[in-house]
Design an enzyme around this catalytic site. Structure first.
Site, PDB file in Angstrom:
ATOM      1  N   THR A  26       0.767  -1.160  -0.105  1.00 39.64           N
ATOM      2  CA  THR A  26      -0.096  -0.088  -0.123  1.00 39.64           C
ATOM      3  C   THR A  26       0.852   1.355  -0.190  1.00 39.64           C
ATOM      4  O   THR A  26       1.946   1.222   0.535  1.00 39.64           O
ATOM      5  CB  THR A  26      -0.648  -0.042   1.227  1.00 39.64           C
ATOM      6  OG1 THR A  26      -1.801  -1.187   1.158  1.00 39.64           O
ATOM      7  CG2 THR A  26      -1.734   1.239   1.489  1.00 39.64           C
ATOM      8  N   ASP A  79       6.233  -4.106  -1.663  1.00 36.23           N
ATOM      9  CA  ASP A  79       5.664  -2.742  -0.734  1.00 36.23           C
ATOM     10  C   ASP A  79       6.628  -1.765  -0.442  1.00 36.23           C
ATOM     11  O   ASP A  79       7.850  -2.144  -0.689  1.00 36.23           O
ATOM     12  CB  ASP A  79       5.125  -3.758   0.508  1.00 36.23           C
ATOM     13  CG  ASP A  79       4.186  -2.754   1.257  1.00 36.23           C
ATOM     14  OD1 ASP A  79       3.829  -1.752   0.967  1.00 36.23           O
ATOM     15  OD2 ASP A  79       3.850  -3.129   2.398  1.00 36.23           O
ATOM     16  N   ASP A  82       8.318   3.265   5.323  1.00 40.11           N
ATOM     17  CA  ASP A  82       8.476   4.383   5.777  1.00 40.11           C
ATOM     18  C   ASP A  82       9.965   4.727   6.217  1.00 40.11           C
ATOM     19  O   ASP A  82      10.525   5.988   6.082  1.00 40.11           O
ATOM     20  CB  ASP A  82       7.450   4.904   6.903  1.00 40.11           C
ATOM     21  CG  ASP A  82       6.023   4.638   6.606  1.00 40.11           C
ATOM     22  OD1 ASP A  82       5.811   5.370   5.634  1.00 40.11           O
ATOM     23  OD2 ASP A  82       5.458   3.791   7.155  1.00 40.11           O
ATOM     24  N   GLU A 101      -0.234  -5.901   5.944  1.00 39.26           N
ATOM     25  CA  GLU A 101       0.781  -5.596   5.029  1.00 39.26           C
ATOM     26  C   GLU A 101       1.803  -6.925   5.898  1.00 39.26           C
ATOM     27  O   GLU A 101       2.415  -7.495   5.206  1.00 39.26           O
ATOM     28  CB  GLU A 101       1.449  -4.538   5.118  1.00 39.26           C
ATOM     29  CG  GLU A 101       0.948  -3.541   4.192  1.00 39.26           C
ATOM     30  CD  GLU A 101       1.328  -1.866   4.551  1.00 39.26           C
ATOM     31  OE1 GLU A 101       0.980  -1.275   3.767  1.00 39.26           O
ATOM     32  OE2 GLU A 101       1.999  -1.759   5.602  1.00 39.26           O
TER      33      GLU A 101
HETATM   34  C1  5RP Z   1       1.375   1.711   4.331  1.00 38.25           C
HETATM   35  C2  5RP Z   1       3.136   1.680   4.281  1.00 38.25           C
HETATM   36  C3  5RP Z   1       3.571   2.348   3.190  1.00 38.25           C
HETATM   37  O1  5RP Z   1       4.404   1.370   2.531  1.00 38.25           O
HETATM   38  C4  5RP Z   1       4.461   3.513   3.760  1.00 38.25           C
HETATM   39  O2  5RP Z   1       3.792   4.253   4.407  1.00 38.25           O
HETATM   40  C5  5RP Z   1       5.095   4.250   2.756  1.00 38.25           C
HETATM   41  O3  5RP Z   1       4.197   4.931   1.781  1.00 38.25           O
HETATM   42  P1  5RP Z   1       4.684   5.735   0.446  1.00 38.25           P
HETATM   43  O4  5RP Z   1       5.058   4.636  -0.525  1.00 38.25           O
HETATM   44  O5  5RP Z   1       3.580   6.412   0.072  1.00 38.25           O
HETATM   45  O6  5RP Z   1       6.009   6.804   0.742  1.00 38.25           O
HETATM   46  O7  5RP Z   1       3.534   1.136   5.116  1.00 38.25           O
HETATM   47  O8  5RP Z   1       0.666   1.213   5.552  1.00 38.25           O
END
Ligand code: 5RP
EC number: 5.3.1.6
Length: 215
Positions: A26, A79, A82, A101
């Site tokens: 996500t 995936d 952060d 996840e």
């Molecule tokens: C969602 C997550 C995402 O992988 C994480 O927040 C990274 O998001 P982005 O690709 O928009 O920087 O853990 O729950």
């Protein structure tokens, strides 16, 4: 950073093999991956999605979304994250999808994590650590987290997860032993899951760039 995210996502497509059922994470980086997957959707058997958001995007491309209960283990999970340290341990859950996840990561033989360079850190904790909790345990767990970690928990107000729970974000942590912290937080009654992916880290990390860096 969006170009770096796109480049990481494009590189991850190389890990998709014919006939696979692909686990899909996500977030904004994964959104590029889903767009790329649409181009090769005829080659895969289907996907397992980690959120309503990703499911909607997958379906909008006509990509089949399957139930994990029906697929068995997956060969590949892609995936974002952060934060990522040098051991491929991750903080995830900025998009509140951490529990699903984590389930898909556990079910997958290979977890390919796609990030832009800003996500790389020497020590996890600059990004507030998300913890999904049962709503009635929110205050209790916040107090326990304060005592146990010294970090500052904050309720992500207004956010309800796809599982009907709430999120506490723990600020001001320096996570020098992510496996231990993940284990300890997981033991608190009312914690559904912790956004530390350390017991089951990523297997491959792709840092978007020209060219992408893979470790
Ligand atoms: C969602 C997550 C995402 O992988 C994480 O927040 C990274 O998001 P982005 O690709 O928009 O920087 O853990 O729950």
């Amino acid at each position: 950073m969006s170009e770096a995210k796109r480049l990481a996502a494009e590189k991850a497509l190389e890990y998709v093999e014919d006939g696979m059922i692909v686990g899909v994470g996500t977030g904004s980086t994964v959104a590029y991956f889903i767009d790329g997957l649409a181009r090769i959707k005829h080659r895969i058997k289907g996907t397992v999605s980690s959120s309503e958001q990703s499911t909607a995007q997958l379906k909008s491309h006509g990509i089949e979304v399957m139930e994990l209960n029906h697929t068995g283990n997956l060969s590949l999970y892609v995936d974002g994250a952060d934060e990522c340290d040098g051991n491929k341990c991750l903080i995830k859950g900025g998009g509140a999808a951490l529990t699903r996840e984590k389930i898909i990561a556990e079910a997958s033989e290979r977890f390919v994590c796609i990030i832009d360079p800003s996500k790389q850190v020497p020590v996890l904790g600059r990004f507030p650590l998300p913890v999904e909790v049962i709503p009635m345990a929110r205050s209790l767990i916040a107090r326990r987290i304060l005592d146990m970690t010294g970090g500052q928990p904050a309720w992500r107000e207004g956010v309800v997860t796809d599982n009907g729970n709430v999120i506490l974000d723990i600020h001001h942590l320096q996570i020098t032993d992510p496996v231990k912290l993940e284990r300890e937080l997981n033991q608190l009654p009312g914690v559904v899951s912790v956004g530390l992916f350390a017991r089951r880290p990523a297997d491959v990390v792709i840092v978007g760039g020209e060219p992408p860096r893979v470790f």
